[in-house]
Design a protein around this motif. Structure first.
Motif, PDB file in Angstrom:
ATOM      1  N   LEU A  55     109.123  52.207 145.776  1.00  0.00           N
ATOM      2  CA  LEU A  55     109.297  53.451 146.530  1.00  0.00           C
ATOM      3  C   LEU A  55     110.329  54.350 145.850  1.00  0.00           C
ATOM      4  CD1 LEU A  55     109.453  51.945 150.147  1.00  0.00           C
ATOM      5  CD2 LEU A  55     107.449  52.708 148.866  1.00  0.00           C
ATOM      6  N   TYR A  56     110.202  55.643 146.107  1.00  0.00           N
ATOM      7  CA  TYR A  56     111.148  56.583 145.500  1.00  0.00           C
ATOM      8  C   TYR A  56     112.596  56.219 145.814  1.00  0.00           C
ATOM      9  CZ  TYR A  56     107.955  60.157 143.680  1.00  0.00           C
ATOM     10  OH  TYR A  56     107.028  60.850 142.948  1.00  0.00           O
ATOM     11  N   GLU A  57     112.846  55.841 147.067  1.00  0.00           N
ATOM     12  CA  GLU A  57     114.231  55.540 147.424  1.00  0.00           C
ATOM     13  C   GLU A  57     114.727  54.275 146.729  1.00  0.00           C
ATOM     14  OE1 GLU A  57     111.720  55.868 149.621  1.00  0.00           O
ATOM     15  OE2 GLU A  57     111.858  54.431 151.272  1.00  0.00           O
ATOM     16  N   GLU A  58     113.786  53.386 146.389  1.00  0.00           N
ATOM     17  CA  GLU A  58     114.184  52.172 145.666  1.00  0.00           C
ATOM     18  C   GLU A  58     114.549  52.516 144.220  1.00  0.00           C
ATOM     19  OE1 GLU A  58     111.513  49.097 148.355  1.00  0.00           O
ATOM     20  OE2 GLU A  58     110.708  49.831 146.462  1.00  0.00           O
ATOM     21  N   TYR A  59     113.759  53.404 143.654  1.00  0.00           N
ATOM     22  CA  TYR A  59     114.084  53.903 142.313  1.00  0.00           C
ATOM     23  C   TYR A  59     115.462  54.558 142.322  1.00  0.00           C
ATOM     24  CZ  TYR A  59     114.311  57.470 138.679  1.00  0.00           C
ATOM     25  OH  TYR A  59     114.738  58.294 137.682  1.00  0.00           O
ATOM     26  N   GLU A  60     115.670  55.380 143.349  1.00  0.00           N
ATOM     27  CA  GLU A  60     116.945  56.099 143.467  1.00  0.00           C
ATOM     28  C   GLU A  60     118.117  55.123 143.586  1.00  0.00           C
ATOM     29  OE1 GLU A  60     117.504  59.272 143.263  1.00  0.00           O
ATOM     30  OE2 GLU A  60     119.128  59.902 144.567  1.00  0.00           O
ATOM     31  N   ALA A  61     117.940  54.060 144.356  1.00  0.00           N
ATOM     32  CA  ALA A  61     119.009  53.076 144.552  1.00  0.00           C
ATOM     33  C   ALA A  61     119.368  52.402 143.231  1.00  0.00           C
ATOM     34  CB  ALA A  61     118.582  52.032 145.591  1.00  0.00           C
ATOM     35  N   ILE A  62     118.342  52.017 142.466  1.00  0.00           N
ATOM     36  CA  ILE A  62     118.580  51.383 141.166  1.00  0.00           C
ATOM     37  C   ILE A  62     119.291  52.371 140.226  1.00  0.00           C
ATOM     38  CG2 ILE A  62     117.398  50.620 139.047  1.00  0.00           C
ATOM     39  CD1 ILE A  62     116.886  48.452 140.812  1.00  0.00           C
ATOM     40  N   LYS A  63     118.821  53.596 140.258  1.00  0.00           N
ATOM     41  CA  LYS A  63     119.414  54.602 139.368  1.00  0.00           C
ATOM     42  C   LYS A  63     120.894  54.801 139.698  1.00  0.00           C
ATOM     43  CE  LYS A  63     119.169  59.515 138.174  1.00  0.00           C
ATOM     44  NZ  LYS A  63     120.392  59.973 138.859  1.00  0.00           N
ATOM     45  N   LEU A  64     121.204  54.998 140.972  1.00  0.00           N
ATOM     46  CA  LEU A  64     122.597  55.263 141.350  1.00  0.00           C
ATOM     47  C   LEU A  64     123.500  54.068 141.050  1.00  0.00           C
ATOM     48  CD1 LEU A  64     122.086  57.144 144.758  1.00  0.00           C
ATOM     49  CD2 LEU A  64     122.634  58.145 142.539  1.00  0.00           C
ATOM     50  N   ALA A  65     123.024  52.867 141.367  1.00  0.00           N
ATOM     51  CA  ALA A  65     123.881  51.686 141.208  1.00  0.00           C
ATOM     52  C   ALA A  65     123.955  51.205 139.762  1.00  0.00           C
ATOM     53  CB  ALA A  65     123.387  50.563 142.120  1.00  0.00           C
ATOM     54  N   ASP A  66     122.824  51.176 139.075  1.00  0.00           N
ATOM     55  CA  ASP A  66     122.808  50.527 137.757  1.00  0.00           C
ATOM     56  C   ASP A  66     122.724  51.477 136.571  1.00  0.00           C
ATOM     57  OD1 ASP A  66     122.959  48.000 138.897  1.00  0.00           O
ATOM     58  OD2 ASP A  66     120.801  47.966 139.252  1.00  0.00           O
ATOM     59  N   TYR A  67     122.472  52.735 136.841  1.00  0.00           N
ATOM     60  CA  TYR A  67     122.420  53.690 135.738  1.00  0.00           C
ATOM     61  C   TYR A  67     123.629  54.617 135.828  1.00  0.00           C
ATOM     62  CZ  TYR A  67     120.748  57.361 132.611  1.00  0.00           C
ATOM     63  OH  TYR A  67     120.651  58.274 131.582  1.00  0.00           O
ATOM     64  N   LYS A 103     129.037  52.133 148.268  1.00  0.00           N
ATOM     65  CA  LYS A 103     129.516  53.101 149.242  1.00  0.00           C
ATOM     66  C   LYS A 103     129.174  54.520 148.777  1.00  0.00           C
ATOM     67  CE  LYS A 103     133.732  54.402 151.733  1.00  0.00           C
ATOM     68  NZ  LYS A 103     134.108  55.636 151.027  1.00  0.00           N
ATOM     69  N   GLU A 104     129.472  54.817 147.539  1.00  0.00           N
ATOM     70  CA  GLU A 104     129.170  56.152 146.989  1.00  0.00           C
ATOM     71  C   GLU A 104     127.669  56.419 146.989  1.00  0.00           C
ATOM     72  OE1 GLU A 104     132.567  56.619 143.500  1.00  0.00           O
ATOM     73  OE2 GLU A 104     130.864  55.302 143.148  1.00  0.00           O
ATOM     74  N   ALA A 105     126.934  55.420 146.542  1.00  0.00           N
ATOM     75  CA  ALA A 105     125.477  55.581 146.450  1.00  0.00           C
ATOM     76  C   ALA A 105     124.870  55.804 147.836  1.00  0.00           C
ATOM     77  CB  ALA A 105     124.852  54.365 145.784  1.00  0.00           C
ATOM     78  N   ALA A 106     125.351  55.059 148.823  1.00  0.00           N
ATOM     79  CA  ALA A 106     124.837  55.200 150.190  1.00  0.00           C
ATOM     80  C   ALA A 106     125.122  56.599 150.719  1.00  0.00           C
ATOM     81  CB  ALA A 106     125.475  54.144 151.099  1.00  0.00           C
ATOM     82  N   GLU A 107     126.296  57.121 150.388  1.00  0.00           N
ATOM     83  CA  GLU A 107     126.657  58.468 150.853  1.00  0.00           C
ATOM     84  C   GLU A 107     125.732  59.515 150.242  1.00  0.00           C
ATOM     85  OE1 GLU A 107     130.837  59.051 150.078  1.00  0.00           O
ATOM     86  OE2 GLU A 107     131.358  57.677 151.718  1.00  0.00           O
ATOM     87  N   ILE A 108     125.454  59.366 148.973  1.00  0.00           N
ATOM     88  CA  ILE A 108     124.565  60.333 148.310  1.00  0.00           C
ATOM     89  C   ILE A 108     123.174  60.313 148.922  1.00  0.00           C
ATOM     90  CG2 ILE A 108     123.287  60.697 146.150  1.00  0.00           C
ATOM     91  CD1 ILE A 108     125.814  60.737 144.718  1.00  0.00           C
ATOM     92  N   MET A 109     122.701  59.118 149.280  1.00  0.00           N
ATOM     93  CA  MET A 109     121.366  59.025 149.862  1.00  0.00           C
ATOM     94  C   MET A 109     121.366  59.307 151.363  1.00  0.00           C
ATOM     95  SD  MET A 109     119.731  55.833 147.733  1.00  0.00           S
ATOM     96  CE  MET A 109     118.099  55.948 148.448  1.00  0.00           C
ATOM     97  N   GLY A 110     122.548  59.479 151.937  1.00  0.00           N
ATOM     98  CA  GLY A 110     122.636  59.797 153.366  1.00  0.00           C
ATOM     99  C   GLY A 110     122.246  58.636 154.263  1.00  0.00           C
ATOM    100  N   ILE A 111     122.539  57.427 153.818  1.00  0.00           N
ATOM    101  CA  ILE A 111     122.202  56.247 154.611  1.00  0.00           C
ATOM    102  C   ILE A 111     123.425  55.344 154.715  1.00  0.00           C
ATOM    103  CG2 ILE A 111     119.731  56.237 154.085  1.00  0.00           C
ATOM    104  CD1 ILE A 111     120.224  54.447 151.755  1.00  0.00           C
ATOM    105  N   SER A 112     123.349  54.335 155.593  1.00  0.00           N
ATOM    106  CA  SER A 112     124.485  53.433 155.756  1.00  0.00           C
ATOM    107  C   SER A 112     124.540  52.449 154.587  1.00  0.00           C
ATOM    108  CB  SER A 112     124.346  52.670 157.068  1.00  0.00           C
ATOM    109  OG  SER A 112     123.276  51.752 156.963  1.00  0.00           O
ATOM    110  N   ARG A 113     125.686  51.834 154.419  1.00  0.00           N
ATOM    111  CA  ARG A 113     125.822  50.866 153.331  1.00  0.00           C
ATOM    112  C   ARG A 113     124.867  49.693 153.461  1.00  0.00           C
ATOM    113  NH1 ARG A 113     131.408  48.749 150.744  1.00  0.00           N
ATOM    114  NH2 ARG A 113     130.041  47.121 149.957  1.00  0.00           N
ATOM    115  N   PRO A 114     124.745  49.107 154.666  1.00  0.00           N
ATOM    116  CA  PRO A 114     123.777  48.002 154.799  1.00  0.00           C
ATOM    117  C   PRO A 114     122.345  48.419 154.457  1.00  0.00           C
ATOM    118  CG  PRO A 114     125.204  48.099 156.724  1.00  0.00           C
ATOM    119  CD  PRO A 114     125.519  49.299 155.901  1.00  0.00           C
ATOM    120  N   THR A 115     121.981  49.644 154.850  1.00  0.00           N
ATOM    121  CA  THR A 115     120.634  50.127 154.525  1.00  0.00           C
ATOM    122  C   THR A 115     120.485  50.279 153.012  1.00  0.00           C
ATOM    123  OG1 THR A 115     120.535  51.314 156.603  1.00  0.00           O
ATOM    124  CG2 THR A 115     118.928  51.948 154.957  1.00  0.00           C
TER     125      THR A 115
END
Ligand SMILES: [Zn+2]
Lengths: 134, 105
Positions: free
Chosen positions: A35-47, A53-65
């Motif tokens: 999914l796009y949001e999964e791609y985004e998560a990998i990009k923010l965290a590993d690229y 915490k920062e990545a969750a804020e950028i995506m507008g979601i909670s840290r657990p999510t």
């Protein structure tokens, strides 16, 4: 009714439609749907090397999510590598800011609702389409 | 999947209608049966809000895609809300048949 996951927009959609392994011969293989949001998560965290915490804020979601999406993304990519499967990107729950496109062949303009996965021009089936909101 | 194409009249040889809310006719094409059906637009003469009323019908017909020349802001918002794809064509010299053949192939 289950609550729908609402995500803030994907900052930048992936530049690919998918990945295919080579050196393996099987015509019709299964695809992993990333999914796009999964791609985004990998990009923010590993690229971009952000913490969760920062990545969750950028995506507008909670840290657990974020952690859940990130974990799902890693497992999918691992599965694709090990099982030599295609990776296909699909919209998922991500909200694109404005999802309008133009066809470079017939010049039709169209949107792609989140329930549709087609990346072809709906008027002429050309693959040569371009996003109108860069 | 069902697609609506705005038409100036009834029949596949009729020309495409650039208007959405005030289109003369609607052609519903179903790609599962390869069938076309035509419906006259009841809201052509509505004093206002024709676009919104047409969207309500589009939703009732179970259509996933609308091909027209222009969508008003109200219709756009509603179609977006119902996840119905909008396709804008600027060519008004095409017949309904030509448009259908073009996306069928
Ligand atoms: Zn096209």
């Amino acid at each position: 009714m289950p609550r729908r996951t609402r995500l803030r927009k994907v900052v930048e959609p992936p530049r690919f439609k998918g990945y295919r392994p080579y050196g393996v011969n099987s015509k019709r293989r299964e695809s992993i749907e990333l999914l796009y949001e999964e791609y985004e998560a990998i990009k923010l965290a590993d690229y971009d090397l952000m913490n969760h915490k920062e990545a969750a804020e950028i995506m507008g979601i909670s840290r657990p999510t974020f952690a859940r999406i990130y974990e799902a993304a890693r497992r999918k990519i691992a599965q694709a590598l090990v099982e030599a499967k295609n990776i296909k990107t699909v919209y998922g729950n991500a909200i694109m800011d404005k999802d309008w496109f133009v066809c470079n062949k017939c010049h039709a303009r169209f949107n792609i609702p989140k329930t549709m996965t087609s990346d072809k021009c709906p008027a002429c089936n050309s693959n040569d389409i371009e996003s109108l909101n860069k | 999947m069902k697609t609506i194409i705005t038409a100036t009249g009834k029949g596949e040889e009729k020309l495409f209608d650039l208007r959405f809310g005030r289109a003369a006719w609607f052609c519903i094409y179903d790609d599962e049966t390869d069938n076309m059906e035509f419906f006259e637009n009841k809201h052509v003469d509505a004093p206002s809000g024709a676009g919104g009323k047409v969207v309500e019908e589009v939703v009732e017909w179970g259509v996933s895609r609308v091909i027209s020349g222009d969508f008003g802001p109200k219709a756009k918002d509603l179609l977006e809300k119902f996840d119905i794809q909008m396709v804008i064509l600027k060519d008004d010299c095409k017949t309904i048949k030509e448009i259908v053949e073009n996306f069928k192939s």
